[in-house]
Scaffold this active site. Structure first.
Site, PDB file in Angstrom:
ATOM      1  N   TYR B 177      10.867  12.634  12.655  1.00 15.46           N
ATOM      2  CA  TYR B 177       9.852  13.217  11.777  1.00 15.46           C
ATOM      3  C   TYR B 177      10.506  13.614  10.472  1.00 15.46           C
ATOM      4  CZ  TYR B 177      11.492  18.024  12.745  1.00 15.46           C
ATOM      5  OH  TYR B 177      12.233  19.167  12.835  1.00 15.46           O
ATOM      6  N   CYS B 178       9.657  13.720   9.406  1.00 12.43           N
ATOM      7  CA  CYS B 178      10.205  14.137   8.117  1.00 12.43           C
ATOM      8  C   CYS B 178       9.222  15.080   7.428  1.00 12.43           C
ATOM      9  CB  CYS B 178      10.601  12.940   7.266  1.00 12.43           C
ATOM     10  SG  CYS B 178       9.303  11.727   7.010  1.00 12.43           S
ATOM     11  N   ARG B 179       8.959  14.836   6.138  1.00 15.36           N
ATOM     12  CA  ARG B 179       8.164  15.815   5.391  1.00 15.36           C
ATOM     13  C   ARG B 179       6.666  15.685   5.623  1.00 15.36           C
ATOM     14  NH1 ARG B 179      11.615  14.866  -0.134  1.00 15.36           N
ATOM     15  NH2 ARG B 179      13.285  16.357   0.282  1.00 15.36           N
ATOM     16  N   CYS B 183       6.241  10.628   3.283  1.00 14.18           N
ATOM     17  CA  CYS B 183       7.696  10.725   3.209  1.00 14.18           C
ATOM     18  C   CYS B 183       8.277   9.504   3.908  1.00 14.18           C
ATOM     19  CB  CYS B 183       8.150  12.006   3.890  1.00 14.18           C
ATOM     20  SG  CYS B 183       9.928  12.204   3.960  1.00 14.18           S
ATOM     21  N   PHE B 207       6.750  18.072   9.234  1.00 16.14           N
ATOM     22  CA  PHE B 207       7.072  19.404   9.742  1.00 16.14           C
ATOM     23  C   PHE B 207       6.026  20.471   9.363  1.00 16.14           C
ATOM     24  CE2 PHE B 207       9.034  23.539   8.887  1.00 16.14           C
ATOM     25  CZ  PHE B 207       9.244  23.934  10.202  1.00 16.14           C
TER      26      PHE B 207
END
Lengths: 220, 220
Positions: B177-179, B183, B207
DNA sequence: CAATTATTCAATTAAACTATTGAATAATTG
DNA sequence: CAATTATTCAATAGTTTAATTGAATAATTG
């Protein structure tokens, strides 16, 4: 595709969409169309601008795909494109109430000025309806009631309070709902009901908030 | 106060707020600040504008009360004013994906170009985590991980995949997972992991979406 | 088919927004 | 205290947006 180009497309697209929303009249149109489809003249009258001006704003919303059109004769009926449009409006509304002291203050002042005071939330209403504790009034114009309303709500359009409220049992609590938190029909209705000795309150949210939650809706 | 004056205040206020959002760079700033506080230079670098320009955009956001500042030495740390700001961004994001064919297409193309294909939703991730079925990777920069991450996520910042991924059991599914949905760190990580023979997927959301749901967050 | 009506289009003017540039603050370091 | 550094301010020019007005469409009615 380059990373920057990708971002340009994405944020640029959302920017255009947001620009289409970023005008007081257009926001008022969104708020109004959340009740159901309306034709240009009705929209212009409601938001207090010229028909040509309303038409132009509607073109902007249409181009941004925020509204869609149904054509009937030479009437054009505009509606919100989908539930996500209302969700954005709902989020903006919420942000304005939590972050803009002026907006929050103006609403509070207006309501207390009307003797309406604090309203109740949708969650509280749901509980009261389950326990069959309240009489529920839809105080929007009849046409909006017809296009969709909360089950068991009585239609009491603005200006018809005198006739419609005959024979309402005075003991029970009365809750009035209208278009949403910025709609003043409910405030006026509550003020009237209180003057007649009823125990009355308004719903903080409006009919579209009920609908978007997936709660049951009666049409016609 | 007159009814029209009331409306003028309310819709006018929300209009100003929406105008402050209605710019691609400022939307990108909102998206970025949803990860946590950042200083001006970092923001300018990330969104690829001059520092003076970034500062000006931040002033606009500040004036609209969308961001707040923490001052430390001569660094100014900007953050989103509250969760409602993120909620608006989330709604806009959702609307753009449902209504703007271009945005939806660009994302799909970019992901398949990276060999990343379809991601999984937050709900699915929650289920998998409960059943302890996956290895979870946080592929944002280390600083963002430090300021808050999902419990049990391993920090694998961009550019450090080689070292950090040694000794990862190859049998299990890996989720990065990222932003957020726009992203690309997660897409790049998934492409890399797949090339190494892992069964990998990205989380569609980011997140901040986890955090706003009230799910547990680890800081530091 | 002419008149009416709802809506849209086109042109105009005033106002607001955007990026760039270079100078000005204000905190920190040597 | 002078030099450095992060950030903001101010001025400018080019672009976009908004409201008004009157004319143009296009469906309906007599």
């Amino acid at each position: 595709m380059e990373k920057r180009e990708f971002k340009h497309e994405v944020y640029g697209g959302i920017g255009q969409l947001t620009k289409a929303l970023a005008n007081p009249h257009r926001l008022e149109i969104i708020d109004l169309l959340a009740q159901g489809e309306k034709m240009v003249e009705a929209i212009a009258t409601e938001i207090d601008v010229s028909i040509a001006n309303a038409s132009q704003h509607l073109q902007v919303l249409k181009q941004a795909r925020l509204v869609t059109i149904r054509k009937q004769g030479h009437y054009m009926f505009y509606t919100l494109a989908n539930a996500d449009v209302f969700a954005v409006w709902q989020a903006l509304r919420g942000l304005s109430i939590s972050q803009l002291p002026d907006v929050e203050k103006v609403i509070r002042d207006y309501r207390t000025g009307q003797g309406a005071l604090k309203g109740i939330s949708l969650n509280v209403l749901i509980g009261k309806l389950e326990r069959d504790e309240v009489i529920l009034l839809d105080v929007r114009p009849a046409e909006e009631y017809r296009m969709g309303h909360i089950p068991n709500a009585l239609s009491v359009p603005p200006g018809e309070w005198g006739q419609k409220l005959e024979g309402l049992p005075t003991g029970e609590e009365v809750i009035a709902y209208c278009r949403g938190p910025f709609c003043v029909f409910a405030d006026e209705a509550v003020a009237y009901l209180k003057s007649k000795g009823y125990r009355a309150a308004r719903l903080d949210e409006g009919f579209p908030d009920w609908k978007i939650r997936g709660l049951p809706v009666i049409c016609g």
